[in-house]
Design a protein around this motif. Structure first.
Motif, PDB file in Angstrom:
ATOM      1  N   LEU A   1       0.397  -1.362   0.160  1.00 56.34           N
ATOM      2  CA  LEU A   1       0.185  -0.186  -0.018  1.00 56.34           C
ATOM      3  C   LEU A   1       0.952   1.317   0.123  1.00 56.34           C
ATOM      4  N   ARG A   2       2.007   1.205   0.481  1.00 61.04           N
ATOM      5  CA  ARG A   2       2.910   2.279   0.712  1.00 61.04           C
ATOM      6  C   ARG A   2       2.595   3.338  -0.814  1.00 61.04           C
ATOM      7  N   PRO A   3       3.500   2.098  -1.817  1.00 65.63           N
ATOM      8  CA  PRO A   3       3.077   3.530  -2.917  1.00 65.63           C
ATOM      9  C   PRO A   3       1.642   4.355  -3.014  1.00 65.63           C
ATOM     10  N   LEU A   4       0.404   3.478  -2.806  1.00 63.01           N
ATOM     11  CA  LEU A   4      -0.411   4.211  -3.440  1.00 63.01           C
ATOM     12  C   LEU A   4      -1.103   4.865  -2.161  1.00 63.01           C
ATOM     13  N   MET A   5       0.767   5.219  -1.013  1.00 63.20           N
ATOM     14  CA  MET A   5      -0.418   6.700  -0.259  1.00 63.20           C
ATOM     15  C   MET A   5       0.395   7.512  -0.304  1.00 63.20           C
ATOM     16  N   SER A   6       1.431   7.865  -0.935  1.00 64.08           N
ATOM     17  CA  SER A   6       2.641   8.898  -1.419  1.00 64.08           C
ATOM     18  C   SER A   6       2.620   9.076  -2.421  1.00 64.08           C
ATOM     19  N   ALA A   7       2.923  10.236  -3.041  1.00 65.80           N
ATOM     20  CA  ALA A   7       3.228  10.381  -4.242  1.00 65.80           C
ATOM     21  C   ALA A   7       4.743  10.262  -4.545  1.00 65.80           C
ATOM     22  N   SER A   8       5.471  10.665  -3.504  1.00 71.28           N
ATOM     23  CA  SER A   8       6.591  10.120  -3.321  1.00 71.28           C
ATOM     24  C   SER A   8       7.223   8.760  -3.378  1.00 71.28           C
ATOM     25  N   ALA A   9       6.298   7.671  -4.264  1.00 72.49           N
ATOM     26  CA  ALA A   9       6.450   6.381  -3.971  1.00 72.49           C
ATOM     27  C   ALA A   9       8.244   6.591  -4.500  1.00 72.49           C
ATOM     28  N   PRO A  10       8.603   5.459  -4.024  1.00 71.94           N
ATOM     29  CA  PRO A  10      10.124   4.630  -4.386  1.00 71.94           C
ATOM     30  C   PRO A  10       9.728   4.640  -5.933  1.00 71.94           C
ATOM     31  N   ALA A  11      11.143   4.632  -6.778  1.00 71.59           N
ATOM     32  CA  ALA A  11      10.904   3.968  -8.124  1.00 71.59           C
ATOM     33  C   ALA A  11      10.325   3.261  -8.283  1.00 71.59           C
ATOM     34  N   ALA A  12      10.984   1.846  -7.789  1.00 72.23           N
ATOM     35  CA  ALA A  12      10.601   0.983  -8.062  1.00 72.23           C
ATOM     36  C   ALA A  12       9.452  -0.047  -7.638  1.00 72.23           C
ATOM     37  N   ALA A  13       8.842   0.900  -7.096  1.00 76.70           N
ATOM     38  CA  ALA A  13       6.843   0.402  -6.284  1.00 76.70           C
ATOM     39  C   ALA A  13       6.059   1.323  -7.756  1.00 76.70           C
ATOM     40  N   SER A  14       6.717   2.488  -8.458  1.00 76.96           N
ATOM     41  CA  SER A  14       6.057   3.026  -9.156  1.00 76.96           C
ATOM     42  C   SER A  14       6.040   2.518 -10.385  1.00 76.96           C
TER      43      SER A  14
END
Length: 177
Positions: free
Chosen positions: A156-169
């Motif tokens: 869920l971390r990538p969905l919670m933050s617009a500054s998600a890490p590149a791997a998750a994005s």
């Protein structure tokens, strides 16, 4: 067989094991109840889902698939004589709001049908966390909840933050983030 365990309001673990004797297609209709986010961990075998609108998803051993939907209509498909085991974490309603926030839930809920959010190899640390969820009778309720929330947080971390890490994005488009 399918076994569901509600861990909290809006947080459910579903364990499934299919071994059809011939090719199997099950109609699936899930509607109402608001948005859902499903994290599917493929444990063995492979199955698929074909939505009424033509979208096709594959669930396979060693991979994790993220999907979101308000409603889902289509067919789950299984090959004959092949065992398929999966574990799903389903977050809905209050759990989605609690963990993602209302704005993210609104974005997820803003589309009809099934929305794929990503597929990737299941990380080793996630495989370790799956163990207690696969043997719930041998695990305390607290440890089940901790394992489920830790797995959910990983995805869920990538969905919670617009500054998600590149791997998750890589799993999500700019619009999704």
């Amino acid at each position: 067989w399918i076994e569901r365990t509600a861990l909290d309001d809006g947080l459910t673990v579903v364990r499934s094991h299919y071994r059809p004797t011939r090719e199997l297609a099950e109609e699936t209709v899930l509607s109402g109840g608001g948005p859902r986010l499903v994290i599917t961990f493929g444990l063995s075998g492979e199955s698929g889902f074909v939505a009424k609108d033509g979208l096709s998803l594959r669930f396979r051993a060693g991979y994790t698939t993220l999907t979101a939907f308000n409603e889902s209509r289509g067919e789950r498909r299984f090959n004959g004589e092949t065992a398929v085991r999966q574990l799903r974490l389903i977050l809905s309603g209050t759990a989605l709001s609690r963990y993602l926030g209302e704005a993210a839930v609104t974005r997820l809920a803003n589309r009809n049908g099934v929305r794929p959010l990503g597929e990737h190899t299941t990380a080793g640390r996630c495989s370790t966390l799956l163990r207690p969820l696969l043997t719930p009778r041998e695990t305390t309720p607290l440890d089940l909840h901790i394992a489920a929330l830790t797995l959910a947080a990983e995805h869920l971390r990538p969905l919670m933050s617009a500054s998600a890490p590149a791997a998750a994005s890589a799993c999500l488009s700019t619009a999704d983030i």
